[in-house]
Design a protein around this motif. Structure first.
Motif, PDB file in Angstrom:
ATOM      1  N   ARG A  32      75.826  23.799  22.888  1.00 41.45           N
ATOM      2  CA  ARG A  32      74.968  23.740  21.695  1.00 41.45           C
ATOM      3  C   ARG A  32      73.614  23.104  22.027  1.00 41.45           C
ATOM      4  N   ALA A  33      73.630  22.042  22.829  1.00 40.35           N
ATOM      5  CA  ALA A  33      72.389  21.363  23.209  1.00 40.35           C
ATOM      6  C   ALA A  33      71.493  22.288  24.041  1.00 40.35           C
ATOM      7  N   GLU A  34      72.089  23.050  24.948  1.00 38.63           N
ATOM      8  CA  GLU A  34      71.313  23.993  25.761  1.00 38.63           C
ATOM      9  C   GLU A  34      70.697  25.091  24.892  1.00 38.63           C
ATOM     10  N   LEU A  35      71.488  25.591  23.953  1.00 38.88           N
ATOM     11  CA  LEU A  35      71.001  26.628  23.045  1.00 38.88           C
ATOM     12  C   LEU A  35      69.844  26.099  22.198  1.00 38.88           C
ATOM     13  N   GLN A  36      69.968  24.870  21.732  1.00 39.20           N
ATOM     14  CA  GLN A  36      68.914  24.262  20.927  1.00 39.20           C
ATOM     15  C   GLN A  36      67.635  24.112  21.752  1.00 39.20           C
ATOM     16  N   LYS A  37      67.748  23.650  23.001  1.00 38.24           N
ATOM     17  CA  LYS A  37      66.571  23.505  23.859  1.00 38.24           C
ATOM     18  C   LYS A  37      65.926  24.854  24.148  1.00 38.24           C
ATOM     19  N   LEU A  38      66.743  25.876  24.346  1.00 40.11           N
ATOM     20  CA  LEU A  38      66.225  27.219  24.586  1.00 40.11           C
ATOM     21  C   LEU A  38      65.396  27.692  23.401  1.00 40.11           C
ATOM     22  N   TRP A  39      65.935  27.507  22.198  1.00 46.77           N
ATOM     23  CA  TRP A  39      65.222  27.960  21.004  1.00 46.77           C
ATOM     24  C   TRP A  39      64.017  27.092  20.679  1.00 46.77           C
ATOM     25  N   GLU A  40      64.070  25.816  21.008  1.00 47.27           N
ATOM     26  CA  GLU A  40      62.888  24.964  20.827  1.00 47.27           C
ATOM     27  C   GLU A  40      61.746  25.487  21.691  1.00 47.27           C
ATOM     28  N   ALA A  41      62.059  25.878  22.924  1.00 41.28           N
ATOM     29  CA  ALA A  41      61.042  26.424  23.823  1.00 41.28           C
ATOM     30  C   ALA A  41      60.524  27.761  23.300  1.00 41.28           C
ATOM     31  N   ARG A  42      61.409  28.605  22.813  1.00 40.93           N
ATOM     32  CA  ARG A  42      61.002  29.900  22.282  1.00 40.93           C
ATOM     33  C   ARG A  42      60.101  29.736  21.054  1.00 40.93           C
ATOM     34  N   ILE A  43      60.458  28.815  20.184  1.00 39.99           N
ATOM     35  CA  ILE A  43      59.665  28.594  18.971  1.00 39.99           C
ATOM     36  C   ILE A  43      58.292  28.035  19.333  1.00 39.99           C
ATOM     37  N   ALA A  44      58.246  27.133  20.301  1.00 43.02           N
ATOM     38  CA  ALA A  44      56.951  26.604  20.741  1.00 43.02           C
ATOM     39  C   ALA A  44      56.086  27.734  21.309  1.00 43.02           C
ATOM     40  N   GLU A  45      56.697  28.605  22.091  1.00 43.58           N
ATOM     41  CA  GLU A  45      55.972  29.746  22.659  1.00 43.58           C
ATOM     42  C   GLU A  45      55.486  30.682  21.558  1.00 43.58           C
TER      43      GLU A  45
END
Length: 80
Positions: free
Chosen positions: A3-16
């Motif tokens: 879950r933490a990895e998925l959250q970090k992935l989406w945080e990066a995608r949203i920032a992009e």
């Protein structure tokens, strides 16, 4: 993926996405495998989460005090 990895992935995608200046539809079209529905879901999910506590986001602003005024004048500071 945790879950933490998925959250970090989406945080990066949203920032992009936010940095791109594109619409949701345009951004998803240029990122294969990500649907607008997924992006909207994660945007809503992170909308209610704050990354920093409010007290750490305060800024100090410089002020200049002129000696031209009378000594009886005061400075009013409003916080909030």
């Amino acid at each position: 993926m945790t879950r933490a990895e998925l959250q970090k992935l989406w945080e990066a995608r949203i920032a992009e996405y936010r940095e791109s200046g594109q619409s949701v539809k345009e951004w998803c079209a240029s990122h294969e495998g990500i649907s607008p529905r997924q992006l909207w879901y994660w945007l809503r999910k992170f909308k209610n989460q704050t990354t920093a506590p409010p007290e750490s986001s305060n800024r100090w602003l410089p002020i200049e005090i002129s000696e031209q005024g009378s000594p009886e004048q005061s400075l009013l500071v409003k916080i909030g």
